[in-house]
Design an enzyme around this catalytic site. Sequence first.
Site, PDB file in Angstrom:
ATOM      1  N   GLU A   1     -14.089  -7.341 -24.915  1.00 50.52           N
ATOM      2  CA  GLU A   1     -14.393  -8.391 -25.896  1.00 50.52           C
ATOM      3  C   GLU A   1     -14.366  -7.834 -27.324  1.00 50.52           C
ATOM      4  O   GLU A   1     -15.234  -8.130 -28.137  1.00 50.52           O
ATOM      5  CB  GLU A   1     -15.776  -8.997 -25.615  1.00 50.52           C
ATOM      6  CG  GLU A   1     -15.934  -9.547 -24.210  1.00 50.52           C
ATOM      7  CD  GLU A   1     -17.316 -10.145 -23.951  1.00 50.52           C
ATOM      8  OE1 GLU A   1     -18.010 -10.492 -24.927  1.00 50.52           O
ATOM      9  OE2 GLU A   1     -17.694 -10.260 -22.775  1.00 50.52           O
TER      10      GLU A   1
ATOM     11  N   GLU B   1     -23.870  -8.736 -18.731  1.00 51.15           N
ATOM     12  CA  GLU B   1     -25.042  -8.501 -19.578  1.00 51.15           C
ATOM     13  C   GLU B   1     -26.353  -8.493 -18.789  1.00 51.15           C
ATOM     14  O   GLU B   1     -27.313  -9.177 -19.134  1.00 51.15           O
ATOM     15  CB  GLU B   1     -25.098  -9.536 -20.706  1.00 51.15           C
ATOM     16  CG  GLU B   1     -23.884  -9.475 -21.626  1.00 51.15           C
ATOM     17  CD  GLU B   1     -23.920 -10.517 -22.738  1.00 51.15           C
ATOM     18  OE1 GLU B   1     -24.924 -11.263 -22.828  1.00 51.15           O
ATOM     19  OE2 GLU B   1     -22.954 -10.598 -23.505  1.00 51.15           O
TER      20      GLU B   1
ATOM     21  N   ASN C   1     -19.943  -5.997 -16.620  1.00 50.62           N
ATOM     22  CA  ASN C   1     -19.631  -6.078 -18.051  1.00 50.62           C
ATOM     23  C   ASN C   1     -20.912  -6.099 -18.877  1.00 50.62           C
ATOM     24  O   ASN C   1     -21.885  -6.757 -18.505  1.00 50.62           O
ATOM     25  CB  ASN C   1     -18.825  -7.362 -18.305  1.00 50.62           C
ATOM     26  CG  ASN C   1     -18.188  -7.409 -19.682  1.00 50.62           C
ATOM     27  OD1 ASN C   1     -17.525  -6.465 -20.097  1.00 50.62           O
ATOM     28  ND2 ASN C   1     -18.362  -8.518 -20.386  1.00 50.62           N
TER      29      ASN C   1
ATOM     30  N   HIS D   1     -18.333  -5.307 -29.276  1.00 52.71           N
ATOM     31  CA  HIS D   1     -18.547  -6.153 -30.460  1.00 52.71           C
ATOM     32  C   HIS D   1     -19.071  -5.244 -31.563  1.00 52.71           C
ATOM     33  O   HIS D   1     -20.266  -4.967 -31.663  1.00 52.71           O
ATOM     34  CB  HIS D   1     -19.544  -7.271 -30.152  1.00 52.71           C
ATOM     35  CG  HIS D   1     -19.027  -8.278 -29.169  1.00 52.71           C
ATOM     36  ND1 HIS D   1     -17.938  -9.077 -29.425  1.00 52.71           N
ATOM     37  CD2 HIS D   1     -19.447  -8.605 -27.921  1.00 52.71           C
ATOM     38  CE1 HIS D   1     -17.712  -9.866 -28.381  1.00 52.71           C
ATOM     39  NE2 HIS D   1     -18.604  -9.587 -27.457  1.00 52.71           N
TER      40      HIS D   1
END
Length: 849
Positions: free
Chosen positions: A717, A600, A651, A688
Amino acid sequence: MLKHKRLIFLLAALPLLGAQAQNTVIDIRNGNGNNTSSNYITYDKAISVASGNTADVKLARYCYLTSAVSGKGTINLYAGGERCYLGTKSGASWANWTNFRGDAHIYPFKENSPSAGSYNVVLAHGGKVFSPENIDDCIKGGKLNNAMQNCKVTVHSGAILCNEANNANAGGFRIGELQMEAGSTLQGYMKKDRKSYYLVGNLNTDAVLAGMIAPNSGSILGLIKEGTGTYRITGNQNNLTGALRVKAGKVLINNDRAEAESKKYSGALGAMSSESTPVAYVLTDGALGGTGSIGGMVDNYGTIEPGDETPGVLTLKNFATPAKNANLTLHPASVLRFKVASVDSYDQLVVAGSLNYSNMTEDFSTSEVAPVITLALEELPFKVGTEITVLKAKSKSGNWQFHLLQPGKGTWALEEVTDDEGYKVVLRLASTEDADPNNPVDPNNPEIPESTMGALYDDGINDNTDSKTLRYYAEKNGKKIGMAFCTYKGLDSDRSEAARQFNMMVAENEMKMDVLQPSQGSFSWGAADGLVSLAKANNMTVRGHCLVWHTQQPAWLSSDGKKNDKGWTRQQALDIMKNHITTVLQHFKGKVVEWDVVNECLDDDQSIIRTNPNGYKLRPTVWQQAIGDDYIDSAFVYARRVDPDIQLYLNDYDVEMQGKAKAVAFSNLVKRLQSKQIPLDGVGLQCHFSIGDVDSVKLEKTIRLFGEAGLKCIITELDMGVPSTTTANLEEQARNYRMITDIVLNNDNCPNLVIWGIKDNDSWRSNSNPLLYNSGLGKKKAWYAVRSALRHRYLQQEKLLADVPEIDTNTNRSKPHVYTTKGTKLGSLEIWPQLPQGIYIVEGKLRMK
């Protein structure tokens, strides 16, 4: 006109016929409203204002109005001085006005405190983070203050509407309708150096912004127009440092252009410090027009139509700094529309700068469709040969042409002229016979239909009797199906079930820095080692998450992971990072096969892409603040030095689907890392999602984009939220899970699909029930959908293998070429990205695309 006014008065009086209107006065000052910043007054009693009634709320200087407001009447807010919050301290939460559908008026209440420096109402950010490049996502996800999205707000002369923005992040504030009197002010953050955006127009009504729109020093203030209505901006000293974005409807720039020129004002929007940074974006469904002036660059993806209800001239010129150009950039299929009333009365666009063309569309794809010029006219009051000059510019850059869209009234010809006076577009009536509209098309971007099938494949197998696990079918397809485990959530029986069903494990929290290194130089391995042992006992592969992040950092490193408030020097921070990465990878060497090295790192606001298509913006973190942007490079280099065999991933979230600025920024960052030969094996897409978010075509494009760059692109994720657990929502949730599983199966460079948790009630998004198991560990339809996709692909391959003749590895079929299942040679491996979905023989093996 008098008849219309009389009708309005009669209609306004109708509510009073049934019942006498009531006026309520709410004075929250407790007898002393001239208080200071050290003794705020709070008022929290609910306020209900019925239709036809009025509530006068007298606010103290320095106060918190946290009341829930409802009804369809009128509420008058009298700002008694500085910092009249509609919310709690520091803007941590806002007052609930979502059930108020009436009119709100903001007045200065000078009688309360004549010595006050200002009379303002302050909106609260509520901890939400807004991005102007993800407007729809922010609205849908509640990432903005939506308290006033259902009401009409008028700011009266002498009053200020401002906000408490969210630290380093941008705040968003949605208002159903905003009206501003001359002498009023719309401000951004009430102090300086923060970003905020106002979204106006949700009620699809018209409005006039006659006050000043300008931030305090150093702050970013943006305005976003949504809804179908028309907003007119008439102020002449505005300064939209965060730009105007016309998302929908129309914005008319109607400041006094002559006054701007004589007094050297920069116009209705202001101008950016750089003439190459837009002060206005007209998005695909938006329109910009008016008879005033804009002092900076305009970026047009939608429609520009000068004039108002009648023809007029719209000018792009910075009268405040004439040496700076006010440029116009046009994008594919963008429109310049000119109203024509007569030979002497027609719209005109004047650009005191360069006219440019960019082939980038609003969703960051490319197209060679030309920008369009067209006319809007009801009659044809011209003689053949009549010419009108609709566009003037200082210059035109590049070798491109307009597409003239015939208006259906006569046949027109377009001529581009460059002379000593600059560039201009002249339209000439060639014939009075009507020509076909000749609409432009884009052959380079055909529509790709998404799958519309349901959640499950019909393979003739009863799901109730099929005892095969997810991992069984995943392994048959050569894929890893993973799940995030957490030692302090759920039961041992939950983890046992997950270990039986999945062949990959990731620690949800146990391998993050605050857990592994709670004190500087002191490592704690217990929880993480326990999960690794569980994985080994169940023959599961382990992936590591994560080495470098801004969240869940130990307090000794940073108070919040964002600030370098411990004062680390660049070298100290590099040493800390190197020691952590080295120690962790050495401990797990041979046990963990891949790591999210950096997690992130991108800022949510990637507006930079509009002006720099190759750019990206990193989020401020303790690492970025102490080391610089190259902290990412160092992290990957340190990791590779420890373990040459481990797979290293970058990521992030909200980068999954092409068409978003952050997805483009993610790709740009990866390209830079590759150009510097930084050891990067792949990228992770967090995924997500909530139902309604997934565009399967754009998601698959992202995965293939990185595959073409030689990188793996995995789902790290995945969860899929639902607003409620209705049968329809759970069916759609399952369909989305199935669709994403299909995409993973379609792409060789996507070997892993990881679900972020086991049971709904243990998810970090538990309120949205996003996982495959319910709170009782019951398999949801989403679970069966994932298995259905895995099983279907396996059965397909088995059937095809049975039908394909035995492949002779000594023949030319085993060479690096692509063949059909009938053995027809299609070409070398270079053609693989261009092939449609299907099953092929590649290097002697069946391969599905």
